[in-house]
Scaffold this motif. Structure first.
Motif, PDB file in Angstrom:
ATOM      1  N   ASP A 125       1.013  -1.230  -0.045  1.00  0.00           N
ATOM      2  CA  ASP A 125      -0.037  -0.109   0.215  1.00  0.00           C
ATOM      3  C   ASP A 125       0.793   1.186   0.038  1.00  0.00           C
ATOM      4  OD1 ASP A 125       0.902   0.237   2.598  1.00  0.00           O
ATOM      5  OD2 ASP A 125      -1.019  -0.219   3.692  1.00  0.00           O
ATOM      6  N   PRO A 126       0.376   2.422  -0.274  1.00  0.00           N
ATOM      7  CA  PRO A 126       1.013   3.555  -0.453  1.00  0.00           C
ATOM      8  C   PRO A 126       2.052   3.775   0.683  1.00  0.00           C
ATOM      9  CG  PRO A 126      -1.056   3.947  -1.211  1.00  0.00           C
ATOM     10  CD  PRO A 126      -1.038   2.683  -0.634  1.00  0.00           C
ATOM     11  N   ASP A 127       1.460   3.551   2.155  1.00  0.00           N
ATOM     12  CA  ASP A 127       2.031   3.926   3.320  1.00  0.00           C
ATOM     13  C   ASP A 127       3.386   3.100   3.234  1.00  0.00           C
ATOM     14  OD1 ASP A 127       0.453   5.572   4.380  1.00  0.00           O
ATOM     15  OD2 ASP A 127      -0.645   4.147   5.214  1.00  0.00           O
ATOM     16  N   GLN A 128       3.368   1.769   2.797  1.00  0.00           N
ATOM     17  CA  GLN A 128       4.528   1.035   2.949  1.00  0.00           C
ATOM     18  C   GLN A 128       5.454   1.389   2.074  1.00  0.00           C
ATOM     19  OE1 GLN A 128       2.304  -2.740   1.965  1.00  0.00           O
ATOM     20  NE2 GLN A 128       2.783  -3.573   4.177  1.00  0.00           N
ATOM     21  N   LEU A 129       4.942   1.879   0.709  1.00  0.00           N
ATOM     22  CA  LEU A 129       5.890   2.195  -0.225  1.00  0.00           C
ATOM     23  C   LEU A 129       6.531   3.474   0.252  1.00  0.00           C
ATOM     24  CD1 LEU A 129       3.828   1.817  -3.421  1.00  0.00           C
ATOM     25  CD2 LEU A 129       5.681   0.610  -2.678  1.00  0.00           C
ATOM     26  N   TYR A 130       5.864   4.386   0.806  1.00  0.00           N
ATOM     27  CA  TYR A 130       6.611   5.809   1.351  1.00  0.00           C
ATOM     28  C   TYR A 130       7.635   5.498   2.549  1.00  0.00           C
ATOM     29  CZ  TYR A 130       3.431   8.740  -1.280  1.00  0.00           C
ATOM     30  OH  TYR A 130       2.704   9.426  -2.227  1.00  0.00           O
ATOM     31  N   GLU A 131       7.249   4.486   3.475  1.00  0.00           N
ATOM     32  CA  GLU A 131       8.114   3.977   4.501  1.00  0.00           C
ATOM     33  C   GLU A 131       9.228   3.343   3.729  1.00  0.00           C
ATOM     34  OE1 GLU A 131       9.419   3.580   8.231  1.00  0.00           O
ATOM     35  OE2 GLU A 131       7.801   4.793   7.846  1.00  0.00           O
ATOM     36  N   ARG A 132       9.175   2.497   2.985  1.00  0.00           N
ATOM     37  CA  ARG A 132      10.332   1.856   2.336  1.00  0.00           C
ATOM     38  C   ARG A 132      11.209   3.111   1.915  1.00  0.00           C
ATOM     39  NH1 ARG A 132       8.371  -1.830  -1.173  1.00  0.00           N
ATOM     40  NH2 ARG A 132       7.560  -2.759   0.667  1.00  0.00           N
ATOM     41  N   ARG A 133      10.717   3.952   1.158  1.00  0.00           N
ATOM     42  CA  ARG A 133      11.556   5.180   0.378  1.00  0.00           C
ATOM     43  C   ARG A 133      12.321   5.862   1.354  1.00  0.00           C
ATOM     44  NH1 ARG A 133      13.972   5.870  -4.189  1.00  0.00           N
ATOM     45  NH2 ARG A 133      12.571   7.097  -5.744  1.00  0.00           N
ATOM     46  N   GLU A 134      11.460   6.149   2.566  1.00  0.00           N
ATOM     47  CA  GLU A 134      12.097   7.080   3.636  1.00  0.00           C
ATOM     48  C   GLU A 134      13.091   6.128   4.297  1.00  0.00           C
ATOM     49  OE1 GLU A 134       8.957   8.251   6.276  1.00  0.00           O
ATOM     50  OE2 GLU A 134       8.399   9.863   4.705  1.00  0.00           O
ATOM     51  N   MET A 135      12.883   4.802   4.438  1.00  0.00           N
ATOM     52  CA  MET A 135      14.019   3.956   5.055  1.00  0.00           C
ATOM     53  C   MET A 135      15.147   3.917   4.180  1.00  0.00           C
ATOM     54  SD  MET A 135      13.447   3.527   8.343  1.00  0.00           S
ATOM     55  CE  MET A 135      12.875   5.247   8.314  1.00  0.00           C
ATOM     56  N   GLN A 136      15.125   3.990   3.025  1.00  0.00           N
ATOM     57  CA  GLN A 136      16.159   3.878   1.951  1.00  0.00           C
ATOM     58  C   GLN A 136      16.972   5.245   1.981  1.00  0.00           C
ATOM     59  OE1 GLN A 136      14.183   3.229  -1.715  1.00  0.00           O
ATOM     60  NE2 GLN A 136      14.500   1.060  -1.558  1.00  0.00           N
ATOM     61  N   ALA A 137      16.318   6.457   2.304  1.00  0.00           N
ATOM     62  CA  ALA A 137      16.957   7.696   2.279  1.00  0.00           C
ATOM     63  C   ALA A 137      17.796   7.584   3.570  1.00  0.00           C
ATOM     64  CB  ALA A 137      15.952   8.783   2.485  1.00  0.00           C
ATOM     65  N   ALA A 138      16.938   7.065   4.789  1.00  0.00           N
ATOM     66  CA  ALA A 138      17.776   7.063   6.109  1.00  0.00           C
ATOM     67  C   ALA A 138      18.891   6.291   6.035  1.00  0.00           C
ATOM     68  CB  ALA A 138      16.732   6.684   7.398  1.00  0.00           C
ATOM     69  N   GLU A 139      19.130   5.124   5.386  1.00  0.00           N
ATOM     70  CA  GLU A 139      20.152   4.217   5.192  1.00  0.00           C
ATOM     71  C   GLU A 139      21.364   5.101   4.619  1.00  0.00           C
ATOM     72  OE1 GLU A 139      18.745   0.734   3.424  1.00  0.00           O
ATOM     73  OE2 GLU A 139      17.795  -0.077   5.123  1.00  0.00           O
ATOM     74  N   ALA A 140      20.839   5.914   3.308  1.00  0.00           N
ATOM     75  CA  ALA A 140      21.911   6.398   2.672  1.00  0.00           C
ATOM     76  C   ALA A 140      22.423   7.583   3.559  1.00  0.00           C
ATOM     77  CB  ALA A 140      21.171   6.978   1.216  1.00  0.00           C
ATOM     78  N   MET A 141      21.388   8.271   4.232  1.00  0.00           N
ATOM     79  CA  MET A 141      22.084   9.371   5.329  1.00  0.00           C
ATOM     80  C   MET A 141      23.002   8.692   6.224  1.00  0.00           C
ATOM     81  SD  MET A 141      20.756  12.176   4.659  1.00  0.00           S
ATOM     82  CE  MET A 141      21.348  13.241   6.104  1.00  0.00           C
ATOM     83  N   ASP A 142      22.801   7.557   6.776  1.00  0.00           N
ATOM     84  CA  ASP A 142      23.672   6.702   7.632  1.00  0.00           C
ATOM     85  C   ASP A 142      25.118   6.375   7.198  1.00  0.00           C
ATOM     86  OD1 ASP A 142      24.041   5.590  10.151  1.00  0.00           O
ATOM     87  OD2 ASP A 142      23.890   3.732   9.212  1.00  0.00           O
ATOM     88  N   ALA A 143      25.021   6.149   5.805  1.00  0.00           N
ATOM     89  CA  ALA A 143      26.195   5.862   5.143  1.00  0.00           C
ATOM     90  C   ALA A 143      26.987   7.040   4.970  1.00  0.00           C
ATOM     91  CB  ALA A 143      25.889   5.194   3.525  1.00  0.00           C
ATOM     92  N   MET A 144      26.406   8.042   4.349  1.00  0.00           N
ATOM     93  CA  MET A 144      27.124   9.496   4.226  1.00  0.00           C
ATOM     94  C   MET A 144      27.559  10.119   5.483  1.00  0.00           C
ATOM     95  SD  MET A 144      24.521  11.534   1.332  1.00  0.00           S
ATOM     96  CE  MET A 144      22.977  10.685   1.734  1.00  0.00           C
ATOM     97  N   ILE A 145      26.779  10.036   6.595  1.00  0.00           N
ATOM     98  CA  ILE A 145      27.392  10.525   7.861  1.00  0.00           C
ATOM     99  C   ILE A 145      28.554   9.900   8.229  1.00  0.00           C
ATOM    100  CG2 ILE A 145      26.881  10.776  10.160  1.00  0.00           C
ATOM    101  CD1 ILE A 145      23.882  11.621   9.350  1.00  0.00           C
ATOM    102  N   GLY A 146      28.574   8.420   8.085  1.00  0.00           N
ATOM    103  CA  GLY A 146      29.747   7.777   8.373  1.00  0.00           C
ATOM    104  C   GLY A 146      30.783   7.836   7.593  1.00  0.00           C
ATOM    105  N   SER A 147      30.823   8.397   6.257  1.00  0.00           N
ATOM    106  CA  SER A 147      31.748   8.716   5.464  1.00  0.00           C
ATOM    107  C   SER A 147      32.468  10.010   5.709  1.00  0.00           C
ATOM    108  CB  SER A 147      31.384   8.621   4.015  1.00  0.00           C
ATOM    109  OG  SER A 147      30.577   9.530   3.754  1.00  0.00           O
ATOM    110  N   LEU A 148      31.705  10.972   6.537  1.00  0.00           N
ATOM    111  CA  LEU A 148      32.358  12.319   7.200  1.00  0.00           C
ATOM    112  C   LEU A 148      33.601  11.897   7.765  1.00  0.00           C
ATOM    113  CD1 LEU A 148      29.252  14.148   7.803  1.00  0.00           C
ATOM    114  CD2 LEU A 148      30.533  14.119   5.660  1.00  0.00           C
ATOM    115  N   LYS A 149      34.402  13.003   7.941  1.00  0.00           N
ATOM    116  CA  LYS A 149      35.499  13.039   8.914  1.00  0.00           C
ATOM    117  C   LYS A 149      34.896  12.958  10.241  1.00  0.00           C
ATOM    118  CE  LYS A 149      38.620  15.816   6.087  1.00  0.00           C
ATOM    119  NZ  LYS A 149      39.450  17.067   5.734  1.00  0.00           N
TER     120      LYS A 149
END
Length: 126
Positions: free
Chosen positions: A52-76
């Motif tokens: 359903d749309p809620d699951q799709l939005y939640e999945r997309r947001e968690m993908q963005a959050a995982e990307a943010m986690d990787a980007m923050i981990g790559s910072l000095k």
């Protein structure tokens, strides 16, 4: 009757894509992952076929959050720590020789540039 004077000034603070994605990242860091995403249901109920749309939005947001986690981990280290302190994920500033506000501004600029290039987060800049 005269118009009442409002004592508390109303201000609108616009949320930036960085603010939004950092909020997603904080939720990602604080999530309860003890169920490993199954939530006690069958794998068929969690499939992409009938999401359903809620699951799709939640999945997309968690993908963005995982990307943010990787980007923050790559910072000095000091930049990553400044972002963590800004978001309440770290309590102490471990770099007394550096000015927190200056390092945070640098870290936010670096992170914003990375977000604009990342596939999972660049759509928040449209």
């Amino acid at each position: 009757m005269g118009e009442a004077v409002r004592k508390i000034e109303v201000r609108y603070v616009q949320e930036t894509p960085l603010d939004f994605c950092l909020d997603l990242w904080v939720r990602f860091c604080r999530r309860d992952d003890s169920s490993l995403g199954w939530r006690g249901r069958s794998a068929l109920l969690e499939s992409d076929a009938y999401a359903d749309p809620d699951q799709l939005y939640e999945r997309r947001e968690m993908q963005a959050a995982e990307a943010m986690d990787a980007m923050i981990g790559s910072l000095k280290t000091h930049h990553g720590w400044a972002i963590r302190k800004r978001c309440g994920q770290a309590m102490l500033w471990r770099f007394p020789q550096l000015i927190f506000a200056d390092v945070l501004a640098e870290a936010e600029n670096i992170l914003t540039e990375q977000m604009k290039k990342n596939l999972a987060t660049r759509n928040y800049f449209n």
